[in-house]
Design a protein around this motif. Sequence first.
Motif, short mmCIF file in Angstrom:
data_model
loop_
_atom_site.label_atom_id
_atom_site.label_comp_id
_atom_site.label_asym_id
_atom_site.label_seq_id
_atom_site.Cartn_x
_atom_site.Cartn_y
_atom_site.Cartn_z
N ASP A 24 7.13 1.42 -11.86
CA ASP A 24 6.60 0.09 -12.01
C ASP A 24 5.64 -0.18 -10.85
N ALA A 25 4.94 -1.29 -10.92
CA ALA A 25 3.89 -1.57 -9.95
C ALA A 25 4.44 -1.65 -8.54
N GLU A 26 5.59 -2.29 -8.34
CA GLU A 26 6.14 -2.44 -7.00
C GLU A 26 6.55 -1.09 -6.42
N ALA A 27 7.15 -0.23 -7.25
CA ALA A 27 7.54 1.09 -6.77
C ALA A 27 6.32 1.92 -6.41
N THR A 28 5.25 1.79 -7.19
CA THR A 28 4.02 2.52 -6.91
C THR A 28 3.41 2.05 -5.60
N LYS A 29 3.33 0.73 -5.40
CA LYS A 29 2.77 0.21 -4.15
C LYS A 29 3.62 0.65 -2.96
N ALA A 30 4.94 0.66 -3.13
CA ALA A 30 5.82 1.09 -2.04
C ALA A 30 5.57 2.56 -1.70
N ALA A 31 5.37 3.39 -2.72
CA ALA A 31 5.10 4.81 -2.48
C ALA A 31 3.79 5.00 -1.74
N ILE A 32 2.78 4.22 -2.09
CA ILE A 32 1.48 4.31 -1.41
C ILE A 32 1.62 3.87 0.05
N LEU A 33 2.35 2.80 0.29
CA LEU A 33 2.53 2.33 1.67
C LEU A 33 3.31 3.35 2.49
N ARG A 34 4.33 3.98 1.89
CA ARG A 34 5.07 5.01 2.62
C ARG A 34 4.16 6.18 2.98
N ALA A 35 3.30 6.56 2.05
CA ALA A 35 2.37 7.67 2.32
C ALA A 35 1.40 7.30 3.43
N GLN A 45 -6.47 6.77 12.13
CA GLN A 45 -6.78 6.16 10.84
C GLN A 45 -8.11 6.67 10.28
N ALA A 46 -9.09 6.87 11.16
CA ALA A 46 -10.40 7.32 10.71
C ALA A 46 -10.34 8.70 10.04
N ASP A 47 -9.30 9.48 10.37
CA ASP A 47 -9.18 10.83 9.81
C ASP A 47 -8.35 10.89 8.54
N VAL A 48 -7.82 9.75 8.12
CA VAL A 48 -6.98 9.71 6.92
C VAL A 48 -7.84 9.32 5.72
N THR A 49 -7.76 10.08 4.66
CA THR A 49 -8.53 9.76 3.46
C THR A 49 -7.62 9.12 2.41
N PHE A 68 -4.77 -1.96 -3.55
CA PHE A 68 -5.04 -2.37 -2.17
C PHE A 68 -6.52 -2.67 -1.89
N GLY A 69 -7.41 -2.37 -2.82
CA GLY A 69 -8.80 -2.74 -2.67
C GLY A 69 -9.64 -1.72 -1.95
N ASN A 70 -9.25 -1.35 -0.72
CA ASN A 70 -9.98 -0.34 0.04
C ASN A 70 -9.07 0.17 1.15
N LYS A 71 -9.57 1.16 1.87
CA LYS A 71 -8.77 1.79 2.92
C LYS A 71 -8.41 0.80 4.03
N ASP A 72 -9.36 -0.05 4.43
CA ASP A 72 -9.08 -1.01 5.50
C ASP A 72 -7.97 -1.97 5.10
#
Length: 203
Positions: A24-35, A45-49, A68-72
């Motif tokens: 679900d959307a919340e689990a996906t967002k949580a996985a992205i934040l963990r990564a 941060q500048a070296d992370v894509t 999240f819109g963008n990397k920043d």
Amino acid sequence: MTGPAATGPASAPGEPAAAPVRRDAEATKAAILRAARYFLVRRAQADVTLKAVAERAGVSPPLVLKYFGNKDALFARVMSFDADADALLNAPLAGLGRHMVRYVLAAQRDQGTDPLLRIAFAPLHGDQGDILRANFRAQVTERLAGRLTGPGAGPRAELAVAALVGLGVMYGIARGTHLRATDIDTIADLYGPLVQAQLTPGG
């Protein structure tokens, strides 16, 4: 409501295709934040894509942008301690030391992330490191100091948090073999009073 399916592991020839993993959307967002957190404590941060974050989270780069819109914007979320501080400080003051110790260890054991340890890597991030430090002060140490009574609340709050960061380093980075072989409730019983001594001295 479920989000887009993430592709499961590839199957060997002749084997049934693996079923797609749906989040679900919340689990996906949580996985992205963990990564993103994973990379934040390992490189600048500048070296992370976004591609690297997406691959670690098991999603596509467009999905990272969708949420999240963008990397920043993604790293602005990762550099905030608000949600972690809500959970870290969610106990009565009289038992807060033990609660915070247990929360730090449980987060590392169960989620693979430490709620505070990002601050140790602020020097990696240049100007962004200043944002990380400012967030840490406002959202963690000053918020904790606001709950304390008596003289020296500010230094006591910082000393209590320093004890937690040190514990996180020993448990999660140095990976102390004795600590990691010990039940987290036992560690909380042993280490909690050290933290509590700064929160309620003499109490």
